[in-house]
Design an enzyme around this catalytic site. Structure first.
Site, short mmCIF file in Angstrom:
data_model
loop_
_atom_site.label_atom_id
_atom_site.label_comp_id
_atom_site.label_asym_id
_atom_site.label_seq_id
_atom_site.Cartn_x
_atom_site.Cartn_y
_atom_site.Cartn_z
N HIS A 79 0.83 -1.21 0.00
CA HIS A 79 0.00 0.00 0.00
C HIS A 79 0.86 1.26 0.00
O HIS A 79 0.54 2.25 -0.66
CB HIS A 79 -0.92 0.02 1.22
CG HIS A 79 -1.88 -1.12 1.28
ND1 HIS A 79 -2.72 -1.35 2.34
CD2 HIS A 79 -2.15 -2.12 0.38
CE1 HIS A 79 -3.46 -2.42 2.10
NE2 HIS A 79 -3.11 -2.91 0.93
N HIS A 262 -9.17 -2.58 -5.14
CA HIS A 262 -8.10 -2.78 -4.17
C HIS A 262 -7.07 -3.78 -4.71
O HIS A 262 -5.86 -3.62 -4.46
CB HIS A 262 -8.63 -3.28 -2.83
CG HIS A 262 -7.53 -3.42 -1.81
ND1 HIS A 262 -7.04 -2.34 -1.10
CD2 HIS A 262 -6.77 -4.48 -1.44
CE1 HIS A 262 -6.05 -2.74 -0.32
NE2 HIS A 262 -5.87 -4.04 -0.52
N ASP A 266 -3.06 -3.16 -4.97
CA ASP A 266 -1.98 -4.09 -4.58
C ASP A 266 -1.03 -4.36 -5.74
O ASP A 266 0.19 -4.44 -5.57
CB ASP A 266 -2.58 -5.42 -4.10
CG ASP A 266 -3.15 -5.35 -2.70
OD1 ASP A 266 -2.82 -4.40 -1.96
OD2 ASP A 266 -3.93 -6.25 -2.34
N HIS A 289 -0.70 -11.49 -4.28
CA HIS A 289 0.67 -11.00 -4.10
C HIS A 289 1.71 -11.93 -4.71
O HIS A 289 2.68 -11.47 -5.31
CB HIS A 289 0.95 -10.80 -2.61
CG HIS A 289 0.12 -9.72 -2.00
ND1 HIS A 289 0.24 -8.39 -2.36
CD2 HIS A 289 -0.87 -9.76 -1.07
CE1 HIS A 289 -0.63 -7.67 -1.68
NE2 HIS A 289 -1.31 -8.47 -0.89
N HIS A 366 43.01 14.27 -39.45
CA HIS A 366 43.04 13.00 -38.72
C HIS A 366 42.41 11.91 -39.58
O HIS A 366 41.21 11.86 -39.79
CB HIS A 366 42.28 13.14 -37.39
CG HIS A 366 42.54 12.00 -36.43
ND1 HIS A 366 41.69 10.95 -36.27
CD2 HIS A 366 43.59 11.78 -35.60
CE1 HIS A 366 42.17 10.12 -35.36
NE2 HIS A 366 43.34 10.60 -34.94
#
Length: 463
Positions: A79, A262, A266, A289, A366
């Site tokens: 959170h 929600h 997460d 999760h 060069h």
């Protein structure tokens, strides 16, 4: 989406009990320099160890995401991280005097409010986005979980949940604009089912959970006497349930699909553990999760394979310093003004660009007929880039000369020719002492290393 990195203007604190540990703690967000990222610090432990918010530090996924490093553990970080991502804040040090961030009301809105009260400050460095380059897929067939990350030049997330419940059947939630996170996602609270409560308590979890910081879904008929037992478990004088609502104590939802929102919250927090802001389309069916972290690990693996750390140059973006601003800082002039733009500058590093054209003076003699940029001129351009970094350490750079006084470990890896754009990155490798500082420098063309050197510079005040 923001182009520049952001931190907060001042410290911001919140206090409360941790959801799973039940331990009261104060969490303080502190401003941090560009490219710092998200780091937690356990100020209650000896040595005040730092824990990087990194998917490689995840050690537990029991109803939340727990990270551990240097002997310190931080529980339930999702959170907190979601609030930072939602406000597009890139760099903060998060100090905790306990093992877990406060759960507050079970959402991210209290963190959002505290961070906004502290004020958000733009930093002098571009955000280091990782654009997911290919389709990334995660499946857990046993739990019917499926997730995907797909290429997109924005960050959008869609979540579907389906619990086969009369209270929560199938719900969807989407976030297509990160500026809407505060209003549409941040207020959405954590939840669990009634049948999970006793099991969670028996697993030594949700010690800080109550009906003010979580939604408890009643998905079955409650037996006589069970409400009294629940009241005792939750340390409440009384609990009730209206079967038509199906939520313990008849809590009102913020949104009809608050549970899906929600889960999206997460997901945003867990994916922050990849360590860089993302550009991708994320699709998630029945995420949790463990699945979120598994997808984050797959994305981080792609990041490592994508030559992480090589500076990216977008010519359409406005530079930090243009050629005229560079001329105001450095004393060099044509044909020795070698740097065209400074595209990143922070306390520890600088990135500058050099467009190599056929009109360069050195090509006249060069390797005539086979023009190759002299190595000494590459080194000069790198040193001028580092000179900008050295001058940035003082408030009055117009009063100082930056001198190159030492070179070590110099290597030229491939030829630089007309038409190339060389991206030089210089970083401090030691703190400045008595006006002397050490730097490492590298030059890239099209992502390939062309030159590198360790340099020592001296900052001398003008007389």
């Amino acid at each position: 989406m923001n182009e520049k990195q952001q931190t907060i203007k001042k410290a911001a604190s919140v206090s409360g009990v941790g959801l799973h540990t039940g331990v009261s703690a104060t969490m303080t967000f502190l401003p941090a320099p560009a490219n710092h990222g998200y780091k937690f610090q356990r100020v209650d432990l000896p040595g005040q160890p730092i824990v990087d918010a990194d998917v490689d530090n995840v050690v537990d996924l029991s109803r939340g995401t727990t990270i551990e490093q240097n002997g310190a553990r931080i529980n339930t970080v999702e959170h907190t991280l979601a609030a930072l991502v939602g406000l597009q804040i890139d760099n903060v040090l998060i100090q905790l005097d306990g093992p877990e961030p406060p759960i507050m009301d079970g959402s991210a809105i209290k963190f959002i409010n505290a961070l906004e009260d502290a004020g958000i400050e733009e930093q002098n460095a571009y955000r280091n986005y990782f654009e997911v380059p290919e389709y990334v897929h995660y499946v857990n067939a046993d739990k019917d979980i499926e997730m995907a990350a797909m290429p997109l030049t924005d960050y959008r997330l869609t979540v579907m949940v389906d619990y086969n419940s009369k209270v929560i059947n199938s719900q969807h939630a989407s976030l297509n604009d990160m500026t809407l996170f505060k209003a549409e996602i941040a207020p959405c609270r954590t939840f669990c089912f009634l049948h999970e409560l006793e099991a969670l308590y028996n697993q030594n979890l949700i010690k800080g959970g109550d009906l003010t910081n979580a939604i408890v879904i009643v998905d079955r008929k409650v037996q006589d006497g069970e409400l009294d037992q629940l009241a005792k478990l939750l340390d409440k004088p009384k609990v009730s349930v209206d079967e038509s609502k199906g939520i313990l104590n008849n809590v009102d939802l913020h949104f009809p699909n608050e549970m899906a929102r929600h889960k999206l919250l997460d997901l945003v927090g867990d994916l922050a553990l990849v360590g860089r802001p993302l550009k991708a389309q994320i699709l998630a069916a029945r995420p949790g999760h463990a699945a979120n972290v598994a997808l984050a690990k797959k994305i981080k693996k792609l990041m490592k394979a994508a030559k992480d750390g090589i500076p990216q140059y977008d010519p359409k973006k406005a530079p930090i310093l243009d050629i005229n601003q560079i001329a105001n800082l450095l004393p060099h002039r044509y044909p020795f003004q070698m740097i065209d733009k400074i595209i990143a500058l922070d306390e520890m590093s600088v990135v500058g660009t050099k467009n190599v054209t056929m009109n360069e003076q050195f090509f006249l003699g060069h390797f005539p007929g086979n023009p190759v940029m002299p190595g000494v001129m590459q080194l000069e351009a790198m040193a001028q880039t580092g000179g900008i970094l050295v001058l940035s350490t003082v408030p009055d750079p117009e009063n100082y000369w930056p001198y190159l006084i030492g070179i070590d470990n110099c290597r030229f890896r491939r030829n630089v020719v007309p038409g190339d754009t060389v991206i030089f990155k210089c970083e401090f490798t030691s703190p400045m002492k008595r006006g002397i500082v050490k730097m490492s420098g590298r030059g890239y063309v099209s992502g390939q290393l062309v030159c590198e050197a360790d340099m020592i510079a001296s900052l001398v005040k003008k007389k």
